[in-house]
Write an enzyme that holds these catalytic residues in place. Structure first.
Site, PDB file in Angstrom:
ATOM      1  N   HIS A  16       0.823  -1.214   0.000  1.00  0.00           N
ATOM      2  CA  HIS A  16       0.000   0.000   0.000  1.00  0.00           C
ATOM      3  C   HIS A  16       0.856   1.263   0.000  1.00  0.00           C
ATOM      4  O   HIS A  16       0.386   2.328  -0.392  1.00  0.00           O
ATOM      5  CB  HIS A  16      -0.954   0.004   1.203  1.00  0.00           C
ATOM      6  CG  HIS A  16      -0.312   0.376   2.494  1.00  0.00           C
ATOM      7  ND1 HIS A  16       0.234  -0.550   3.355  1.00  0.00           N
ATOM      8  CD2 HIS A  16      -0.125   1.584   3.083  1.00  0.00           C
ATOM      9  CE1 HIS A  16       0.714   0.076   4.410  1.00  0.00           C
ATOM     10  NE2 HIS A  16       0.526   1.359   4.276  1.00  0.00           N
ATOM     11  N   ASP A  35      -0.095  -7.527   1.860  1.00  0.00           N
ATOM     12  CA  ASP A  35       0.449  -6.165   1.850  1.00  0.00           C
ATOM     13  C   ASP A  35       1.973  -6.214   1.907  1.00  0.00           C
ATOM     14  O   ASP A  35       2.589  -6.011   2.954  1.00  0.00           O
ATOM     15  CB  ASP A  35      -0.125  -5.380   3.028  1.00  0.00           C
ATOM     16  CG  ASP A  35       0.213  -3.901   2.970  1.00  0.00           C
ATOM     17  OD1 ASP A  35       0.704  -3.442   1.925  1.00  0.00           O
ATOM     18  OD2 ASP A  35      -0.028  -3.200   3.981  1.00  0.00           O
ATOM     19  N   SER A  71       4.433   2.118   8.442  1.00  0.00           N
ATOM     20  CA  SER A  71       3.989   1.066   7.523  1.00  0.00           C
ATOM     21  C   SER A  71       5.152   0.630   6.661  1.00  0.00           C
ATOM     22  O   SER A  71       5.975   1.446   6.260  1.00  0.00           O
ATOM     23  CB  SER A  71       2.877   1.578   6.600  1.00  0.00           C
ATOM     24  OG  SER A  71       1.671   1.734   7.275  1.00  0.00           O
TER      25      SER A  71
END
Length: 253
Positions: A68, A114, A208
């Site tokens: 992402h 992801d 992230s």
């Protein structure tokens, strides 16, 4: 008084009652500031000049991050910064990206798979401040309540304040008794949960794509969560052993 571990079972009820809003994780709540060269595998993914996510060095020419983090981005919009624990020091090295490889099964809505690999435009020169991290082997399993480490740059509280220095936090792994689709409908077999049950430290929004490590081995990639320092709510990570064969098949160098 209840212990931290005894508070964890409350997770299931709270998640059912509170809904399933989430964020893509980025930086560290609580925790400590990293020493120079303490996490030589740590990097930053910059998209359009903005520090978007963390990443980890897994070879001289490849970093590992979340899919992402680079969704919709072209190679020329992405840079990788390695070799710094403080952006204000100006000692980091900046690399272009010649190829972005996101997992073919990545789903932006469900956050499943992801994971992405970024091939650097030139090889990194390993030193005390830039070095690769070992990845957990396929099929590995890790014990519930084991203490892992997450690190990253970015927001340091729910107000969105930022800090130029790298931070890290020690958080515990949550087992499948709590980290399952009955408690958290979005959970898949590619994900694991970790966090401080009392919400005192852990990832928030700029971590992230960064590494979750145990014993100096990367076992997962920071992906998403339910808030910054929210009690009884874990952070969610892409589990490296499940996707290790895909990583090995697509790593550059």
């Amino acid at each position: 008084m209840l212990s931290v571990k005894s508070l964890v079972p409350v997770l299931g009820l709270l998640l059912v009652l509170s809904g399933h809003g989430f964020y893509f994780a980025d930086a560290i709540i609580g925790g400590q500031f990293a020493r120079p060269a303490q996490f030589p595998y740590q990097g930053s993914v910059v998209v359009d000049g903005v520090n978007q996510c963390g990443c980890s060095v897994i070879s001289r020419t490849t970093v590992l991050t979340g899919a992402h983090c680079v969704a919709g981005a072209t190679n020329n919009r992405v840079k990788v910064i390695l070799g710094t624990s403080d952006f204000n020091e100006g000692d980091g090295q900046t690399f272009g990206v010649k190829k972005i490889i996101s997992h073919p099964n990545f789903n932006f809505i469900s956050r499943d798979y992801d994971i992405a690999l970024l091939w650097l435009s030139r090889p990194a020169q390993f030193s005390d401040i830039i070095r690769s991290i070992s990845l957990a082997p396929a099929g590995s399993n890790y014990l519930e309540n084991a203490t892992a480490i997450v690190s990253g740059f970015g927001e340091i509280n729910s107000r969105g304040d930022r800090e130029s220095r790298l931070k890290y936090a020690k958080i515990q792994l949550w087992g499948r008794r709590y980290c399952n689709s009955a408690n958290i409908p979005s959970i898949t077999d590619r994900m694991i949960c970790a966090g401080d049950p009392l919400g005192r430290q852990g990832p928030c929004k700029g971590d992230s794509g960064g590494a979750l490590t145990l014993g100096g081995i990367q076992i997962a990639i920071s992906s998403w969560g339910f808030g910054c320092g929210a009690p009884y709510r874990p952070s969610i990570f892409t589990y490296v052993p499940i996707v290790r064969e895909w990583i090995d098949a697509n790593i550059n160098g």
